[in-house]
Motif scaffolding. Structure first.
Motif, PDB file in Angstrom:
ATOM      1  N   ASN A 166       7.185  -3.194  -9.123  1.00  0.00           N
ATOM      2  CA  ASN A 166       5.828  -2.842  -9.541  1.00  0.00           C
ATOM      3  C   ASN A 166       5.297  -3.777 -10.623  1.00  0.00           C
ATOM      4  O   ASN A 166       4.122  -4.122 -10.620  1.00  0.00           O
ATOM      5  N   ASN A 194       4.354  -6.862  -8.731  1.00  0.00           N
ATOM      6  CA  ASN A 194       3.118  -6.689  -7.968  1.00  0.00           C
ATOM      7  C   ASN A 194       1.896  -6.625  -8.880  1.00  0.00           C
ATOM      8  O   ASN A 194       0.819  -7.102  -8.513  1.00  0.00           O
ATOM      9  N   ALA A 195       2.070  -6.051 -10.070  1.00  0.00           N
ATOM     10  CA  ALA A 195       0.973  -6.055 -11.045  1.00  0.00           C
ATOM     11  C   ALA A 195       0.646  -7.500 -11.422  1.00  0.00           C
ATOM     12  O   ALA A 195      -0.514  -7.905 -11.464  1.00  0.00           O
ATOM     13  N   ILE A 219      -1.450  -9.160  -8.831  1.00  0.00           N
ATOM     14  CA  ILE A 219      -2.888  -8.851  -8.928  1.00  0.00           C
ATOM     15  C   ILE A 219      -3.540  -9.691 -10.023  1.00  0.00           C
ATOM     16  O   ILE A 219      -4.638 -10.226  -9.852  1.00  0.00           O
ATOM     17  N   TRP A 278      -3.990 -13.140  -8.583  1.00  0.00           N
ATOM     18  CA  TRP A 278      -5.114 -13.154  -7.646  1.00  0.00           C
ATOM     19  C   TRP A 278      -6.421 -13.176  -8.432  1.00  0.00           C
ATOM     20  O   TRP A 278      -7.304 -13.991  -8.174  1.00  0.00           O
ATOM     21  N   TRP A 285      -9.131  -4.481   7.471  1.00  0.00           N
ATOM     22  CA  TRP A 285      -9.988  -4.579   6.277  1.00  0.00           C
ATOM     23  C   TRP A 285      -9.783  -3.428   5.309  1.00  0.00           C
ATOM     24  O   TRP A 285     -10.144  -3.539   4.135  1.00  0.00           O
ATOM     25  N   ASP A 286      -9.245  -2.307   5.769  1.00  0.00           N
ATOM     26  CA  ASP A 286      -8.971  -1.208   4.835  1.00  0.00           C
ATOM     27  C   ASP A 286      -7.806  -1.535   3.908  1.00  0.00           C
ATOM     28  O   ASP A 286      -7.549  -0.825   2.934  1.00  0.00           O
ATOM     29  N   ARG A 287      -7.069  -2.572   4.270  1.00  0.00           N
ATOM     30  CA  ARG A 287      -5.949  -2.994   3.411  1.00  0.00           C
ATOM     31  C   ARG A 287      -6.067  -4.465   3.035  1.00  0.00           C
ATOM     32  O   ARG A 287      -5.046  -5.129   2.782  1.00  0.00           O
ATOM     33  N   GLY A 288      -7.267  -4.977   3.049  1.00  0.00           N
ATOM     34  CA  GLY A 288      -7.382  -6.383   2.713  1.00  0.00           C
ATOM     35  C   GLY A 288      -8.795  -6.774   2.382  1.00  0.00           C
ATOM     36  O   GLY A 288      -9.708  -5.945   2.447  1.00  0.00           O
ATOM     37  N   ARG A 289      -8.983  -8.031   2.006  1.00  0.00           N
ATOM     38  CA  ARG A 289     -10.320  -8.548   1.765  1.00  0.00           C
ATOM     39  C   ARG A 289     -10.291 -10.066   1.871  1.00  0.00           C
ATOM     40  O   ARG A 289      -9.222 -10.682   1.857  1.00  0.00           O
ATOM     41  N   THR A 308       0.521  -6.693  -1.138  1.00  0.00           N
ATOM     42  CA  THR A 308       1.574  -5.820  -0.620  1.00  0.00           C
ATOM     43  C   THR A 308       1.124  -5.238   0.716  1.00  0.00           C
ATOM     44  O   THR A 308       0.002  -5.482   1.143  1.00  0.00           O
ATOM     45  N   PHE A 341       0.046  -2.494   1.283  1.00  0.00           N
ATOM     46  CA  PHE A 341      -1.115  -1.625   1.110  1.00  0.00           C
ATOM     47  C   PHE A 341      -2.382  -2.412   0.809  1.00  0.00           C
ATOM     48  O   PHE A 341      -3.477  -1.858   0.820  1.00  0.00           O
ATOM     49  N   ASP A 342      -2.221  -3.683   0.539  1.00  0.00           N
ATOM     50  CA  ASP A 342      -3.360  -4.439   0.004  1.00  0.00           C
ATOM     51  C   ASP A 342      -3.004  -5.926   0.059  1.00  0.00           C
ATOM     52  O   ASP A 342      -2.524  -6.485  -0.914  1.00  0.00           O
ATOM     53  N   ARG A 347      -4.402  -9.562   0.643  1.00  0.00           N
ATOM     54  CA  ARG A 347      -5.696 -10.245   0.615  1.00  0.00           C
ATOM     55  C   ARG A 347      -5.605 -11.695   1.082  1.00  0.00           C
ATOM     56  O   ARG A 347      -4.609 -12.362   0.840  1.00  0.00           O
ATOM     57  N   TYR A 394       7.973   0.158   0.289  1.00  0.00           N
ATOM     58  CA  TYR A 394       7.264  -0.392  -0.871  1.00  0.00           C
ATOM     59  C   TYR A 394       8.090  -0.209  -2.145  1.00  0.00           C
ATOM     60  O   TYR A 394       8.605   0.883  -2.414  1.00  0.00           O
ATOM     61  N   LEU A 420      -5.859  -4.116 -13.610  1.00  0.00           N
ATOM     62  CA  LEU A 420      -5.545  -3.362 -12.383  1.00  0.00           C
ATOM     63  C   LEU A 420      -6.560  -2.241 -12.151  1.00  0.00           C
ATOM     64  O   LEU A 420      -6.910  -1.929 -11.005  1.00  0.00           O
ATOM     65  N   PRO A 447      -9.137  -2.836  -1.755  1.00  0.00           N
ATOM     66  CA  PRO A 447      -9.391  -2.185  -0.469  1.00  0.00           C
ATOM     67  C   PRO A 447      -9.046  -0.693  -0.542  1.00  0.00           C
ATOM     68  O   PRO A 447      -8.177  -0.285  -1.324  1.00  0.00           O
ATOM     69  N   GLU A 483      -7.316   1.436   1.109  1.00  0.00           N
ATOM     70  CA  GLU A 483      -5.972   1.995   1.276  1.00  0.00           C
ATOM     71  C   GLU A 483      -4.939   1.441   0.295  1.00  0.00           C
ATOM     72  O   GLU A 483      -3.739   1.645   0.465  1.00  0.00           O
TER      73      GLU A 483
END
Lengths: 510, 510
Positions: free
Chosen positions: A28, A31-32, A35, A38, A231-235, A247, A249-250, A252, A287, B36, B45, B47
């Motif tokens: 975690n 993963n933080a 972000i 990103w 798209w619900d888990r990305g952009r 991850t 869940f997300d 990008r 995860y 975050l 996103p 989800e």
């Protein structure tokens, strides 16, 4: 006795839970940090750097402390003595590897490398801008020396470069990588020669012209829609150097738009889709542990290359996608799928720049870097000799000689970051992409008709089933063997390019 | 002896450095969590939530552990016995406060509150949607009970609500807050009565119409440009509930656009600018310690309200800004600055919703919440009595009675988060805004002419000098006293609204 056994099982479960909580915590924090990175690349205001650098450095040292704490070692020791379920054993194996590596290197050395690389980056940038290798040379020497020391700390008995390579590719040994790369060099040099001598006249200007950013972005979204991006888990965003991160869940995607390079934006978007699509295929319930994390760089790159090259540079893909592209860009009305295909597969005969290379010459760019960085790290080459050796190899393998170091050995960012041993994973990824694509076709039959219809579910289902869902459950050679029935081999890649380019360039002997 | 003294000084410097590194670490983890959270509200996103929740919970527990570790207490003990420079003493004071609070509450209780609030939020949402207070009541009871226990753990001898209030406003005592709020109630109830009875006919439809989101965004950027927002250290995005967050290196604004509420988007943008502008005025070299962090909620809110109300709802502002707005929206051609001013200052006589209130009735919404939540927490009111007490107070103070609980005691999110004691800081912020604005005008002369010219540097310079640059160096009463020459008082706010609304509504006695 049964009671003792039951108690011992319960203790072990408890020990494993404690390890898992620690692993999840480390994951975690990582993963933080992902972000934050990103954010830094995509949305952070220019002057946010000083604070961001401190935030990332704090997370990195917290992660290091959690990993290398005595408690981690004690838990691993205890668990390795008992019986574990397969999944648990995989988590223990991955953490043990990380633990052993990070505890074997003194923190001062890690910090010195990090500080030296931070300073090296602007020096490299300036040296490249001014075409002045001398400006970068002393820093490069220092980085080579520090990385050699780093390798020595991890395994004094191994070849230093092999230790560094395993930082990026922990389970493919250097001999295998070397065998693959040598094979590529041996087979591709004559193939490229033959192409350069061929009289074939490819149509290469299908995408010549100027294309508005906004329309390119709309088309990039069309590409992702078409490939089934969730798209619900990305952009999708833009970044100067496109990347994908996140991850399951997300996950990008970023891409770039240049007015005169529509094709580049499409292929870059497909490439990054491949990375994100792998991440999205990792199991939700894994995860926070290695079971929910991607296998290493070569496998990741196999996914991006499979989509970019085997799908995105294929004839059926352009039969499918060209009508979509024409909706956004009516000026493509007269471009035929064949012309698009040829433009997407042009082999350059005078390109010096790796990131602008086609899918064929690309690997010679990699072989050159591999040979040079290996010799540097192993103490068989002096930094001062790099420019000439670089240029000689370009002349020998690609028939072109850089006139400046900016277009030569200063072009890549990797060494300035202190990264040695990373380059081979690009080629291994391509090779594995071809191997996986061939295995999928063996299992499912040819995909051409599906791709022509814009149907990617079956292919993606195969990748989910055979690669994505396993996370880091299997070591890389086992993952490859299970998915393809054989060990890592360049055969499929060479078969693929020989057939494709033999056909495109009307080569007699291919 | 000199040598011993020197050694003791050096030890103390070393002890302080260790504390500072720990503080910086905690601060960086908190700032990472802030990114975050921004990401979650603005770009994540749909989800991505399960992974994000774990990342935030991990950072929060790491921060808690760093703060409450024995080493933190030992360092504080040691430093409090020695001599410290003023800045160092401020850092120690702030950390001591946090340390004492967090170590006094058992972690299980903190986790129970957090888990209960997580579950409460969807229940509250559903209850509000279905106008069914009974659905939320048991959870609200549980939250009240847990928060009372929480207060008890921190200080068993104090009024429980005072302990909770000091979570948000550590240095203003509850008596002061109460005095200010009672004064507001006493003075505003008759003023609002007088307005409701007045025959004045304000122009309120200056911004009636429909306005495209894209144009509203362009205008929001114009507003920020005009106020002097530093885009190199910030950005503008949209969020369903606008907020501002970040650090002095990167303080971001969010706003919202509704087609039929152009004025709302402008005032919301100015409000959030005020928050971000405070953050941007914190000293760069204090980053990572309380010296580079904003004083608490009331001071923060004073900055947003000062810009939103004293600047953004003033006549000279609309004289300055209306021509800019007309460039984006030619349909505003016939709107006069006076009409814009009147529209921005309309007092509603039938509004039940706090977040839609004008700058006058707003405080009665707050007084009602303050009185009810204080009685709840102190055990003087049952949860089941809340709806009726709520409605009675609305009738008494504002002359309107909610017909549903959805428009009544279920309207705000705060209690569902387990936040009791937060509401007063909104009114204290407004009161302090007026006090600071009056002090700035005393020091610098009237700003009207400057605002009319779109010149905000002098006002902002005064705020930087007297508020922003101090971070948490002074406790709030000292900060206020130094900036304004007096303690927190409602005088200036009451003078401001009496004069403004007396004039707008032609009130005889005002």
């Amino acid at each position: 006795m049964a009671t003792d056994q039951a108690r011992s099982d319960a203790d072990e479960a408890d020990t494993y839970d404690r390890l898992e909580r620690r692993v999840e915590r480390i994951s975690n924090v990582g993963n933080a940090a992902g972000i934050l990175q990103w954010d830094q690349e995509v949305v952070m205001p220019d002057e946010g750097t000083p604070a961001r650098a401190q935030q990332l450095s704090t997370l990195s040292s917290i992660s290091h402390e959690l990993l290398t704490a005595d408690e981690t070692g004690d838990l691993l020791d205890e668990l390795e003595e008992g019986e574990l379920a397969d999944d648990q054993a995989a988590v223990v194996r991955e953490l043990r590897r990380q633990y052993d590596r990070e505890t074997s290197v003194p923190q001062e050395l890690v910090e010195e490398i990090s500080a030296t690389a931070s300073n090296a980056h602007p020096k490299w940038k300036r040296a490249k801008e001014e075409d002045d290798f001398e400006r970068f040379a002393p820093t490069l020497e220092k980085l080579v020396e520090l990385r050699r020391e780093y390798a020595e700390q991890i395994d004094p008995d191994a070849e230093p470069y092999a230790v560094l390579f395993s930082e990026y590719e922990p389970y493919i040994d250097l001999e295998t990588a070397e065998r693959v790369l040598e094979r590529l060099r041996e087979e591709l040099v004559p193939l490229i020669d033959a192409i350069q001598e061929s009289d074939a006249d490819l149509e290469t200007d299908a995408f010549a012209g100027e294309f508005e950013d906004d329309d390119q972005e709309a088309l990039a979204r069309d590409v992702l829609d078409s490939l089934g991006y969730d798209w619900d888990r990305g952009r999708l965003d833009t970044a100067p150097h496109p990347f994908s991160s996140g991850t399951q869940f997300d996950a990008r995607v970023t891409t770039r738009f240049e007015e005169d390079d529509l094709l580049g934006s499409i292929t870059s978007t497909i490439h990054e889709f491949g990375h994100a699509n792998y991440t999205l295929g990792l199991p939700d319930d894994g995860y926070g542990t290695p079971l929910g994390e991607a296998r290493d760089l070569s496998v990741h790159e196999s996914q991006s290359r499979l989509w970019e090259n085997h799908v995105g540079r294929s004839r059926p893909f352009w039969e499918h996608f060209l009508p979509i592209a024409r909706e956004r860009f009516p000026e493509l009305a007269d471009v035929s799928p064949e012309a698009a295909y040829e433009a997407a597969n042009q082999v350059y005969d005078d390109n010096l720049i790796r990131v602008e290379a086609d899918e064929l010459t690309y690997h010679l760019h990699i072989v050159i870097r591999f040979e040079i960085e290996r010799a540097l790290i192993n103490g068989e080459l002096e930094v001062s000799e790099v420019p000439e050796v670089w240029n000689d190899k370009y002349e020998a393998y690609l028939g072109v000689r850089p006139e400046t170091d900016a277009e030569g050995c200063l072009q890549d960012i990797h060494w300035s970051h202190g990264d040695f041993g990373y380059f081979p994973t690009y080629s291994l990824g391509s090779v594995l992409a071809a191997q996986l694509y061939a295995a999928a076709a063996d299992d499912l039959g040819e995909f051409d008709a599906q791709i022509r219809e814009g149907e990617f579910d079956e292919l993606n289902g195969w990748l989910r089933e055979n690669v994505h869902r396993h996370g880091k459950r299997y070591v890389t050679p086992d993952l490859i063997e299970r998915a393809t029935g054989e060990g890592l081999t360049a055969d499929h890649f060479l078969e693929y390019v020989t057939s494709k380019y033999g056909d495109l360039y009307d080569l007699e002997d291919y």
